[in-house]
Write an enzyme that holds these catalytic residues in place. Structure first.
Site, PDB file in Angstrom:
ATOM      1  N   PHE A  15       0.851  -1.189   0.000  1.00  0.00           N
ATOM      2  CA  PHE A  15       0.000   0.000   0.000  1.00  0.00           C
ATOM      3  C   PHE A  15       0.887   1.240   0.000  1.00  0.00           C
ATOM      4  O   PHE A  15       2.051   1.175   0.381  1.00  0.00           O
ATOM      5  CB  PHE A  15      -0.889   0.009   1.251  1.00  0.00           C
ATOM      6  CG  PHE A  15      -2.351   0.070   0.951  1.00  0.00           C
ATOM      7  CD1 PHE A  15      -3.032  -1.060   0.554  1.00  0.00           C
ATOM      8  CD2 PHE A  15      -3.064   1.257   1.078  1.00  0.00           C
ATOM      9  CE1 PHE A  15      -4.387  -1.011   0.279  1.00  0.00           C
ATOM     10  CE2 PHE A  15      -4.418   1.314   0.802  1.00  0.00           C
ATOM     11  CZ  PHE A  15      -5.088   0.181   0.401  1.00  0.00           C
ATOM     12  N   GLN A  36      -7.397  14.881   3.412  1.00  0.00           N
ATOM     13  CA  GLN A  36      -6.790  14.024   2.405  1.00  0.00           C
ATOM     14  C   GLN A  36      -7.658  13.958   1.157  1.00  0.00           C
ATOM     15  O   GLN A  36      -8.845  13.648   1.246  1.00  0.00           O
ATOM     16  CB  GLN A  36      -6.623  12.623   2.972  1.00  0.00           C
ATOM     17  CG  GLN A  36      -6.028  11.649   1.966  1.00  0.00           C
ATOM     18  CD  GLN A  36      -5.465  10.423   2.660  1.00  0.00           C
ATOM     19  OE1 GLN A  36      -6.203   9.504   3.003  1.00  0.00           O
ATOM     20  NE2 GLN A  36      -4.171  10.426   2.899  1.00  0.00           N
ATOM     21  N   HIS A  83      -8.061  11.731  -1.857  1.00  0.00           N
ATOM     22  CA  HIS A  83      -7.650  10.406  -2.314  1.00  0.00           C
ATOM     23  C   HIS A  83      -7.378  10.475  -3.812  1.00  0.00           C
ATOM     24  O   HIS A  83      -8.184  11.041  -4.553  1.00  0.00           O
ATOM     25  CB  HIS A  83      -8.746   9.377  -2.014  1.00  0.00           C
ATOM     26  CG  HIS A  83      -8.279   7.964  -2.138  1.00  0.00           C
ATOM     27  ND1 HIS A  83      -7.961   7.392  -3.342  1.00  0.00           N
ATOM     28  CD2 HIS A  83      -8.056   7.012  -1.191  1.00  0.00           C
ATOM     29  CE1 HIS A  83      -7.562   6.133  -3.137  1.00  0.00           C
ATOM     30  NE2 HIS A  83      -7.615   5.885  -1.841  1.00  0.00           N
ATOM     31  N   LEU A 142     -15.078   5.853  -4.374  1.00  0.00           N
ATOM     32  CA  LEU A 142     -13.684   5.471  -4.107  1.00  0.00           C
ATOM     33  C   LEU A 142     -13.239   4.238  -4.892  1.00  0.00           C
ATOM     34  O   LEU A 142     -13.967   3.253  -5.000  1.00  0.00           O
ATOM     35  CB  LEU A 142     -13.537   5.178  -2.604  1.00  0.00           C
ATOM     36  CG  LEU A 142     -12.179   4.650  -2.130  1.00  0.00           C
ATOM     37  CD1 LEU A 142     -11.112   5.728  -2.238  1.00  0.00           C
ATOM     38  CD2 LEU A 142     -12.281   4.140  -0.705  1.00  0.00           C
ATOM     39  N   GLU A 168      -6.606   2.256  -3.091  1.00  0.00           N
ATOM     40  CA  GLU A 168      -5.180   2.257  -3.374  1.00  0.00           C
ATOM     41  C   GLU A 168      -4.668   0.821  -3.534  1.00  0.00           C
ATOM     42  O   GLU A 168      -3.623   0.581  -4.138  1.00  0.00           O
ATOM     43  CB  GLU A 168      -4.502   2.911  -2.167  1.00  0.00           C
ATOM     44  CG  GLU A 168      -3.077   3.268  -2.296  1.00  0.00           C
ATOM     45  CD  GLU A 168      -2.694   4.168  -1.119  1.00  0.00           C
ATOM     46  OE1 GLU A 168      -3.239   5.282  -1.018  1.00  0.00           O
ATOM     47  OE2 GLU A 168      -1.879   3.749  -0.298  1.00  0.00           O
ATOM     48  N   ARG A 204      -0.392   9.412  -0.401  1.00  0.00           N
ATOM     49  CA  ARG A 204      -1.559   9.913  -1.138  1.00  0.00           C
ATOM     50  C   ARG A 204      -1.460  11.378  -1.525  1.00  0.00           C
ATOM     51  O   ARG A 204      -1.860  11.774  -2.621  1.00  0.00           O
ATOM     52  CB  ARG A 204      -2.829   9.687  -0.307  1.00  0.00           C
ATOM     53  CG  ARG A 204      -3.207   8.241  -0.276  1.00  0.00           C
ATOM     54  CD  ARG A 204      -4.461   7.998   0.532  1.00  0.00           C
ATOM     55  NE  ARG A 204      -4.773   6.581   0.500  1.00  0.00           N
ATOM     56  CZ  ARG A 204      -5.714   6.005   1.242  1.00  0.00           C
ATOM     57  NH1 ARG A 204      -6.417   6.726   2.084  1.00  0.00           N
ATOM     58  NH2 ARG A 204      -5.937   4.721   1.142  1.00  0.00           N
ATOM     59  N   HIS A 244     -11.457  12.839   0.819  1.00  0.00           N
ATOM     60  CA  HIS A 244     -11.615  11.482   1.328  1.00  0.00           C
ATOM     61  C   HIS A 244     -11.577  11.379   2.847  1.00  0.00           C
ATOM     62  O   HIS A 244     -12.356  10.635   3.439  1.00  0.00           O
ATOM     63  CB  HIS A 244     -10.499  10.620   0.738  1.00  0.00           C
ATOM     64  CG  HIS A 244     -10.534   9.183   1.113  1.00  0.00           C
ATOM     65  ND1 HIS A 244     -11.623   8.381   0.866  1.00  0.00           N
ATOM     66  CD2 HIS A 244      -9.621   8.388   1.718  1.00  0.00           C
ATOM     67  CE1 HIS A 244     -11.366   7.146   1.300  1.00  0.00           C
ATOM     68  NE2 HIS A 244     -10.178   7.129   1.833  1.00  0.00           N
ATOM     69  N   ARG A 272      -2.518  11.114   6.057  1.00  0.00           N
ATOM     70  CA  ARG A 272      -2.682   9.747   6.566  1.00  0.00           C
ATOM     71  C   ARG A 272      -2.189   8.728   5.549  1.00  0.00           C
ATOM     72  O   ARG A 272      -2.422   8.876   4.349  1.00  0.00           O
ATOM     73  CB  ARG A 272      -4.162   9.480   6.860  1.00  0.00           C
ATOM     74  CG  ARG A 272      -4.445   8.054   7.237  1.00  0.00           C
ATOM     75  CD  ARG A 272      -5.870   7.841   7.689  1.00  0.00           C
ATOM     76  NE  ARG A 272      -6.862   7.931   6.635  1.00  0.00           N
ATOM     77  CZ  ARG A 272      -7.084   6.986   5.704  1.00  0.00           C
ATOM     78  NH1 ARG A 272      -6.362   5.883   5.690  1.00  0.00           N
ATOM     79  NH2 ARG A 272      -8.025   7.152   4.808  1.00  0.00           N
TER      80      ARG A 272
END
Lengths: 236, 590
Positions: free
Chosen positions: B119, B240, B242, B252, B255, B286, B353, B393
């Protein structure tokens, strides 16, 4: 898709002011970005803020916006508007008491879900690390664990309509098999006992409405068949 | 005034991952606990998390919590508190194994252990190369986790109040928290839930933006209630975006798609992330990926007729891998982008996000104001700011946050309740009356503003003035505009006055919460004249002393926005971890 006008006929009922439910016609102008039925309902609510429905994730995973769309249960957020015959007839899920408009009282549905003990039962001491499970055993849970509890299936099932208090219904039975199929669960016998009853399991007559309407393309009838097989094997 | 009062040891507002994890601690400890939720628990937004939950289990290759901690501090652009980050990363393997024991249907490796995938920003050996740390149930990890936690709570006989909306926090003259005022949605009846300990686990407020991956219900209710009750909000400028929301729909795309080998391409078909993050490429953090995408689009290399998005390509992956590891993504692409990702790339665009900021807490879940815990008040999950995410994050750290801090706040509440006096003190009435007045104003309002108009104005303002890239002049203008929108919100009006499941009233009450978050965000962002993590502005220049525009000399500190007078105060970042050495400041690159 372009800007277009779409006609609706929507079930309305507010117990505070309506003696009985009625269908009300609406016309709404939609933009090219309004693709799903939920987009249209949100637009309608700007015009008439009393239209009542549940919604949350708007991507088909939370299970809030199940309703009866042109006679078939489905989720508003994943239903394409342009595939629907107009005027689009929208009603609450059938067979459950209506609280208001498209909002139904789901108490009975969740009661049945809870009745199958929807949690892994394993009284052996938990190891320090994860319980191991082979990829093949884990695959047995596919098509079962993805249920979103939207109630499209159970409220399309005639057996559930007649006996919502006695028949567990397709959603609850799918969940029951999800735990039976889990190699980490040690309560298969207890779970089968819990379903060994003329109503709880055996009211399923394989009409397969549940399979037809499931927005996640799950197959409760197949899961119910597997539970029935286990019952038979157990007797033999 | 006669508002009925219900009394509990603990009241939890919100039944997503954090609320359910905390409820489990309290129920299993035998305490009388009420869990209030606007929606049936499995409809909470945790359900939409896709890619995984991070833990250094090391099931596929060596890993260590200390490496996870390093990645999280670096990901946070050093704004995260290192004591909380150490706590979270050390606890991760425990809470994930516990979740497995609760019945979570994780995918499995051939040896039967939990499957882990790479990730963004997760690396081995202090930033060396990507590591498999994200524990996954296909691309439905949030759904599987939320259901497993709900199911475990059914087993523990947790008492739920489903479709109850909390309206306001109740504090006594000393500021101690006594519970919440809440409305039963079906009947519009208002009750006070009085308790020794109150936990907010109400999630984020992504709906302040026009384009968001967030559910309709993510309206910052806990933040609005806290702000009205005089609790400051921390680091609200950090949101954030995304990288991969479906273009046009906002839904969404995890990732984890890039974790499984997906590649971002511009209109020339170029894998542009190689230019922005030569080492981590598509698996950079991100904020880095989102900025790269917007830069590509701004410089004319976007895709589609309007050149307004880029493409996420997985057509080179084995269709069987897509079907087994990314089935939900395939479903979403087909439904929302009209694209089967086995055959064609998915159009994506950065989309709001996650809220890194929130109610200030420590790693025990205690709400901290002026360096002291607020007696009886706890917060966990996206509504809280521990702060583990700092300025940005890492993917999969949100689900971990819910488990770790849901559990730790539950434990803190148990300890507190055990030592609290047996009888609840007399209820302070001021906050209750203030709450009732808010509902009554709505019922009486006429010739006001339509809820939808005020909400649309707020969302458009946030989107335009406070997005992926921020500009000094636009922020200043944004502050003025959002204060105008606040005036509109003060007179919002509803036509539907029914007491039966009145969703118009709920949306109005939610907007009163959203506007507090929008103000906090815009005002905090306007004041922070540096670039850090997800907050990047044009006037923060990249110099040798301030690499990437980050100004540690002046801005290595947390923002605290106070609703009263829109005052901003600041507090230092905790640089000292619990047991290991400080992860020293460094220029961030991937």
């Amino acid at each position: 898709m372009t800007t277009r006008t779409v006609k609706f006929s929507i079930y309305r009922f507010d117990p505070e002011k309506d003696a009985k439910p009625y269908m009300k016609d609406y016309t709404v102008e939609l933009d090219s970005t309004d693709r799903k039925l939920l987009d249209a309902l949100v637009k309608l609510k700007v015009v008439d803020d009393a239209i009542s429905f549940r919604r949350s994730c708007r991507e088909g995973v939370c299970g809030s916006d199940a309703m009866n769309i042109n006679g078939k249960n489905g989720l508003a957020c994943v239903t394409d508007i342009d595939t629907l015959k107009q005027p689009i007839q929208i009603r609450p899920l059938p067979g459950l008491p209506v609280v208001r408009d498209l909002i139904v009282d789901m108490t009975q549905f969740f009661k049945q879900y809870h009745s199958i003990k929807p949690y892994v039962i394993n009284d052996t001491p938990a190891p320090d690390r994860e319980r191991l499970q082979s990829p093949e055993d884990r695959e047995e849970l596919n098509g079962l664990y993805e249920c979103i509890l939207c109630a499209c299936c159970s409220t399309s099932c005639p057996s559930f309509w007649w006996n919502p208090d006695k028949f567990v219904g397709p959603a609850g039975l799918l969940a029951a098999y999800r735990f039976i199929a889990d190699t980490r669960d040690t309560a298969t016998n207890e779970r089968l006992d819990n379903l060994e009853d003329p109503y709880r399991l055996f009211r399923c007559h394989s009409i397969m409405n549940c399979v037809d309407v499931c927005p996640k393309e799950l197959n409760p009838t197949k899961a119910i068949g597997k539970i029935k097989d286990l019952m038979v094997k157990r007797i033999a | 005034m006669s508002v009925p009062v219900r009394k509990f040891d603990a009241v939890i507002v919100g039944a997503g991952g954090a609320g359910l994890r905390a409820a489990l601690q309290l129920s299993e400890a035998g305490l009388k606990t009420a869990v209030l939720s606007k929606v049936f628990p499995t409809r909470s937004h945790t359900v939409a998390a896709q890619g995984g939950v991070s833990a250094s289990l090391g099931n596929s290759e060596p890993d260590h919590w200390h490496w996870h901690m390093y990645d999280t501090v670096k990901g946070s652009d050093w704004l995260g508190d290192q004591d909380a980050i150490e706590f979270m990363c050390r606890e991760a393997p425990n809470v994930v194994v516990e979740l497995e024991h609760f019945g979570m249907p994780f995918d499995r490796n051939a040896d039967g252990s939990i499957y882990q995938r790479p990730f963004g920003g997760h690396m081995s050996n202090f930033g060396e190369k990507p590591v498999r740390r994200a524990c996954a149930a296909a691309d439905r990890t949030g759904h599987a986790m939320l259901h497993a936690l709900y199911q475990r709570n059914v087993r523990a006989n947790t008492q739920f109040f489903v479709e109850w909306m909390a309206l306001d926090l109740v504090r006594d003259e000393q500021g101690n928290v006594q519970g919440v005022v809440a409305m039963e949605m079906e009947t519009s009846e208002v009750y006070v839930f009085q308790a020794k300990a109150t936990l907010f686990a109400t999630g984020g407020a992504g709906r302040i933006f026009a384009s968001s991956t967030n559910a309709f219900i993510n309206t910052g209710d806990g933040l609005g209630m806290a702000a009205r009750a005089g609790i400051p909000l921390e680091d609200m400028e950090f949101w954030q975006f995304h990288p991969t929301g479906v273009a046009g729909a906002g839904v969404l795309i995890t990732e984890g798609v890039r974790g499984e080998g997906g590649i971002l391409r511009n209109s020339a078909g170029e894998r542009f992330m190689e230019r922005y993050a030569p080492n981590a490429k598509d698996l950079a953090s991100r904020d880095v990926v989102s900025r790269a995408m917007v830069t590509e689009i701004n410089e004319g290399r976007g895709c589609g007729p309007n050149k307004d998005h880029v493409l996420l390509d997985i057509t080179h992956l084995d269709p069987e891998v897509i079907k087994s590891k990314l089935p939900g993504i395939r479903e979403i692409s087909i439904k929302f982008a009209n694209v089967d990702p086995i055959k064609a790339p998915i159009p994506v665009v950065p989309t709001c996000h996650y809220q890194m900021g929130g109610i200030p807490t420590n790693y025990k879940g205690e709400v901290i104001v002026d360096e002291k815990p607020v007696t009886g008040f706890y917060a966990a999950g996206e509504v809280a700011c521990a702060s583990v995410h700092g300025a940005n994050r890492l993917g999969t750290n949100s689900l971990l946050d819910l488990l770790v801090f849901g559990k730790s706040s539950g434990n803190s509440m148990i300890d507190f309740i055990k030592t609290a006096p047996k009888d609840l003190p007399p209820l302070a009435i001021g906050d209750v009356e203030r709450s009732l007045a808010r509902v009554e104003r709505l019922n009486q309002q006429s010739n006001g503003t339509q809820v939808n108009d005020a909400r649309a104005a707020m969302q458009a303002t946030m989107q335009k003035h406070c997005g992926v890239f921020r500009f000094k002049d636009m922020l200043a203008e944004g502050v003025a505009k959002i204060l105008e929108v606040e005036k509109m919100v003060k007179t919002i009006e509803i036509a539907d006055k029914s007491r039966t499941f009145n969703t118009a009233r709920l949306e109005a009450l939610e907007l009163e919460n959203l506007i507090e978050v929008a103000k906090a965000t815009m005002i905090s962002a306007d004041a922070r004249t540096e670039s850090r993590g997800a907050h990047v502005r044009d006037d923060a220049e990249d110099t040798p002393e301030r690499p990437n525009g980050r100004d540690d000399q002046n801005w290595l500190k947390h923002t605290l926005w106070h609703r009263d007078g829109n005052q901003l105060k600041y507090k230092p970042v905790t640089m000292k971890p619990l047991s290991v050495d400080t992860i020293a400041l460094k220029t961030r690159s991937y």
